[in-house]
Motif scaffolding. Structure first.
Motif, PDB file in Angstrom:
ATOM      1  N   ASN A 155       0.805  -1.216   0.000  1.00 18.17           N
ATOM      2  CA  ASN A 155       0.000   0.000   0.000  1.00 18.17           C
ATOM      3  C   ASN A 155       0.844   1.275   0.000  1.00 18.17           C
ATOM      4  N   THR A 156       2.104   1.129  -0.321  1.00 14.60           N
ATOM      5  CA  THR A 156       2.962   2.311  -0.425  1.00 14.60           C
ATOM      6  C   THR A 156       3.295   2.560  -1.903  1.00 14.60           C
ATOM      7  N   SER A 157       4.100   3.579  -2.146  1.00 14.19           N
ATOM      8  CA  SER A 157       4.477   3.888  -3.532  1.00 14.19           C
ATOM      9  C   SER A 157       5.660   3.052  -4.001  1.00 14.19           C
ATOM     10  N   VAL A 158       6.217   2.253  -3.088  1.00 14.22           N
ATOM     11  CA  VAL A 158       7.419   1.493  -3.435  1.00 14.22           C
ATOM     12  C   VAL A 158       7.071   0.065  -3.850  1.00 14.22           C
ATOM     13  N   ARG A 159       7.546  -0.313  -5.037  1.00 15.65           N
ATOM     14  CA  ARG A 159       7.364  -1.696  -5.477  1.00 15.65           C
ATOM     15  C   ARG A 159       8.680  -2.438  -5.325  1.00 15.65           C
ATOM     16  N   VAL A 160       8.593  -3.682  -4.870  1.00 11.30           N
ATOM     17  CA  VAL A 160       9.803  -4.484  -4.728  1.00 11.30           C
ATOM     18  C   VAL A 160       9.747  -5.633  -5.723  1.00 11.30           C
ATOM     19  N   VAL A 161      10.750  -5.692  -6.589  1.00  6.21           N
ATOM     20  CA  VAL A 161      10.778  -6.691  -7.652  1.00  6.21           C
ATOM     21  C   VAL A 161      12.043  -7.532  -7.490  1.00  6.21           C
ATOM     22  N   VAL A 162      11.938  -8.835  -7.731  1.00 11.70           N
ATOM     23  CA  VAL A 162      13.123  -9.684  -7.649  1.00 11.70           C
ATOM     24  C   VAL A 162      13.358 -10.355  -9.003  1.00 11.70           C
ATOM     25  N   VAL A 163      14.627 -10.322  -9.446  1.00 12.13           N
ATOM     26  CA  VAL A 163      15.004 -10.936 -10.719  1.00 12.13           C
ATOM     27  C   VAL A 163      15.838 -12.184 -10.434  1.00 12.13           C
ATOM     28  N   ASN A 164      15.484 -13.292 -11.103  1.00 13.33           N
ATOM     29  CA  ASN A 164      16.232 -14.535 -10.920  1.00 13.33           C
ATOM     30  C   ASN A 164      16.848 -14.983 -12.242  1.00 13.33           C
ATOM     31  N   PRO A 165      18.008 -14.407 -12.596  1.00 10.79           N
ATOM     32  CA  PRO A 165      18.628 -14.800 -13.874  1.00 10.79           C
ATOM     33  C   PRO A 165      19.306 -16.162 -13.762  1.00 10.79           C
ATOM     34  N   GLY A 166      19.392 -16.853 -14.897  1.00 19.65           N
ATOM     35  CA  GLY A 166      20.186 -18.081 -14.971  1.00 19.65           C
ATOM     36  C   GLY A 166      21.624 -17.691 -15.236  1.00 19.65           C
ATOM     37  N   GLN A 167      22.392 -18.626 -15.821  1.00 22.73           N
ATOM     38  CA  GLN A 167      23.790 -18.298 -16.123  1.00 22.73           C
ATOM     39  C   GLN A 167      23.862 -17.206 -17.189  1.00 22.73           C
ATOM     40  N   ILE A 168      24.812 -16.327 -17.025  1.00 22.47           N
ATOM     41  CA  ILE A 168      24.943 -15.173 -17.908  1.00 22.47           C
ATOM     42  C   ILE A 168      26.172 -15.338 -18.783  1.00 22.47           C
ATOM     43  N   VAL A 169      26.080 -14.868 -20.020  1.00 21.31           N
ATOM     44  CA  VAL A 169      27.174 -15.075 -20.976  1.00 21.31           C
ATOM     45  C   VAL A 169      28.477 -14.385 -20.565  1.00 21.31           C
ATOM     46  N   THR A 170      28.401 -13.310 -19.777  1.00 19.45           N
ATOM     47  CA  THR A 170      29.623 -12.570 -19.453  1.00 19.45           C
ATOM     48  C   THR A 170      30.614 -13.365 -18.611  1.00 19.45           C
TER      49      THR A 170
END
Lengths: 341, 270
Positions: B177-192
């Motif tokens: 109910n606040t203006s802040v959204r919390v998002v979580v990203v779950n990447p797999g293996q990355i090419v770098t």
């Protein structure tokens, strides 16, 4: 200043050596036994025999020197086994970096390639911030250069080694021991190329690259990469430039990329059946027909990279190769003479 | 208190000098947002900021800070909140590796715990009052596919990423109910990642299946977050993988992973 250089007999190396001599450097060049020395004939430099596989020898070569310019690489011209790329471009670079570290070199310039960054369109050309996208080509050269650069960057970060990385685009100009990228120009004037695929690349006068490379001995920032790029030209535009410089209009038939790619795939298929390498395969057709444009803006600002017109470079490259290979009849040779010494 | 209106707004990104963090910086700069980039000293962060400013015409501030140092983290937050208006926080800085637990030093383990767990928690906590001042604010936490199940020889890393996942999901609900959204990203293996690059080189096309570049992950994450997603698993293969992890018995999964990761312990050099 004392500068040790690898790849000195190649197109870029021979031009860097000339630039270093102009600047009063004492130059020692690593040469392999039996190397073609025509590109550096008559220059006042020391030759040091060896190759990149021997770290101890490299250490002996660069000990007591201020700078190292590592310009040697296994280039993708002609037939090359995948292992040659990893041996020279990755292991060779590792050996040179370790040797330079042991010899306490003040500054090293590592010559990488523009292909370690993602190319863009003419409107939005690739920069040092454009992420690598070369895996799609499945090219041993591109992959090995990318891996080598990643390794060098990681070493710089770990040990704060004084290394600057330069990433030249396609270099055109005189003095190479083998034609390299200038092969295309020779094929064009010999009328061996009749079709023009879509796609395009960035071209630069090799002497501009040599100047920027020498400038980065003093001006570049350690751990940074600099794209040495100048002119974004489509294949058709480049072909026209060459025929324009050569003074003979040769009409090229425009062919869509997918036809080249189909031929490339056919090459792969033949290679699979005969178990032999085929010169034109899917990797080369994909690269030929791709659009890969870059901006040399950062190098121009920071390293003072000159970006002179490419016509001169094409002219001088032609003149050098015509002289060197005795290519065409004597009339042509006369109209294309430069000092090869 | 600083007036919020008509003030330039910034996105704070940790671990911004390379890899995914750098790609987030580039993508956000492309979207015309100003940046505050945080990384360890000696990573040429200043040069990155200069290039971003030059290419995209945004303001980019570089701050060198070791986030595993409690005082340094406190000072960083004080400096940022005292001088800038921040409406997005990307908790990207994180480390991990493969090694036997008995071979790992306490310093190494501490570093993972301090950076992956403590820095993410404290930065979020300390930046929240600032973020809440904005009509729309975002906390984007970088977890990993490793958050969805344990992995032998990586032990602390998947555990720390599971922490970030769990922490983000809880906080997201709490702040609904606040203006802040919390998002979580779950990447797999990355090419770098150099290990991954080498594998691609050895295996050709097959090695590329399911792999995304850091740039692609950053783009997917930002657009998914804009579209209201709260858990982001970039790439089809990773989504499938998450499904399999859920339904495959843990004992079977652990046996398979143990073998694969033990192999990884032995092939380390290029």
């Amino acid at each position: 200043m004392k500068t040790f250089i690898t790849g000195g007999t190649g197109l870029l190396g021979a031009n860097i050596i000339r630039e270093l001599i102009l600047r009063g450097h004492k130059v020692k060049a690593l040469v392999r036994r039996g190397s073609d020395l025509s590109g550096i004939k008559g220059l006042d430099i020391d030759l040091f025999e060896g190759d990149l596989s021997d770290e101890q020898n490299l250490y002996k070569g660069c000990k007591g020197f201020d700078n190292v310019i590592h310009a040697a690489a296994q280039t993708p011209f002609g037939f090359t086994r995948f292992l040659d790329f990893t041996d020279t471009n990755i292991r060779g670079t590792q050996n040179m970096v370790r040797a330079a570290e042991r010899a306490n070199i003040t500054r090293m310039v590592y010559v990488s390639s523009c292909c370690t960054f993602g190319g863009g369109s003419k409107e939005c050309p690739g920069t040092e911030l454009s992420e690598f996208s070369g895996f799609r080509f499945n090219s041993g050269y591109i992959n090995s250069k990318y891996l080598a650069q990643q390794w060098v960057l990681a070493e710089i970060e770990k040990k704060r080694l004084p290394i600057v990385i330069v990433n030249p685009a396609i270099m055109i100009g005189p003095y190479g021991s083998h034609p390299g990228p200038c092969e295309m120009i020779l094929k064009l004037i010999r009328q061996q190329i009749r079709f023009c695929p879509n796609g395009g690349k960035n071209f630069i006068d090799v002497r501009d690259v040599a100047i920027a490379t020498c400038n980065s001995l003093t001006r570049g920032i350690i751990g940074e990469c600099y794209l040495l790029a100048a002119h974004n030209l489509s294949n058709a535009e480049f072909y026209n430039k060459v025929t324009g410089v050569f003074g003979k209009a040769g009409h090229k038939i425009a062919v869509p990329g997918f036809i080249f790619n189909t031929l490339g795939l056919t090459g792969n298929f033949i290679s699979l059946l005969t178990q032999k390498d085929v010169a034109f395969n899917y990797t080369s057709s994909r690269q030929l027909t791709s659009e890969s444009y870059f901006s040399g803006g950062k190098a121009a600002r920071v390293l003072g990279l000159p970006q002179l017109p490419i016509d001169n470079a094409i002219h001088d490259s032609l003149a050098w190769h015509i002289n060197k290979y005795n290519l065409i009849n004597n009339d042509l040779q006369a109209s294309f003479s430069i000092d090869s010494a | 208190m600083k007036p919020i209106e008509n003030q330039p707004v910034f996105t704070l990104i940790t671990g911004a000098s390379t890899g995914l963090g750098k790609e987030f910086a580039i993508e956000i700069a492309r979207r015309n947002q100003n940046l505050i980039l945080v990384a360890l000293p000696g990573r040429n962060l200043h040069q990155l900021c200069e290039e971003l400013t030059y290419l995209y015409g945004i303001r980019a501030i570089s701050l060198e800070c070791d986030l595993t140092n409690e005082t340094a983290l406190d000072d960083l937050v004080k400096y940022v909140t005292g001088n800038f208006s921040v409406n997005q926080l990307v908790n990207n800085a994180g480390i991990g590796g493969t090694s036997r637990f008995t071979d790992a030093t306490c310093e190494y383990l501490d570093k993972i715990i301090y950076l992956n767990i403590r820095a993410t928690t404290m930065l979020t906590r300390l930046m929240l009052p600032e973020l809440m001042l904005h009509k729309k604010a975002l906390v984007l936490n970088i977890s990993s596919m490793a958050a969805f199940g344990p992995i032998p020889y990586k032990t602390i890393y998947p555990a720390s990423k599971a922490f970030i996942y769990s922490f983000s999901r809880s906080l997201s609900k709490e702040l609904q109910n606040t203006s802040v959204r919390v998002v979580v990203v779950n990447p797999g293996q990355i090419v770098t990642n150099p290990d991954v690059t080498l594998r691609i080189m050895k295996q050709g096309v097959l090695g590329k299946i399911g792999l995304l570049t850091a740039g692609k992950i950053a783009r997917i994450s930002l657009s998914s977050a804009e579209n209201g997603k709260e858990v982001i698993v970039p790439g089809f293969i990773n989504k499938l993988n998450r499904f399999l992890i859920k339904w495959l018995p843990e004992s079977i999964r652990l046996t398979l992973l143990e073998r694969a990761c033990r192999k990884e312990l032995t092939i380390r050099n290029i």
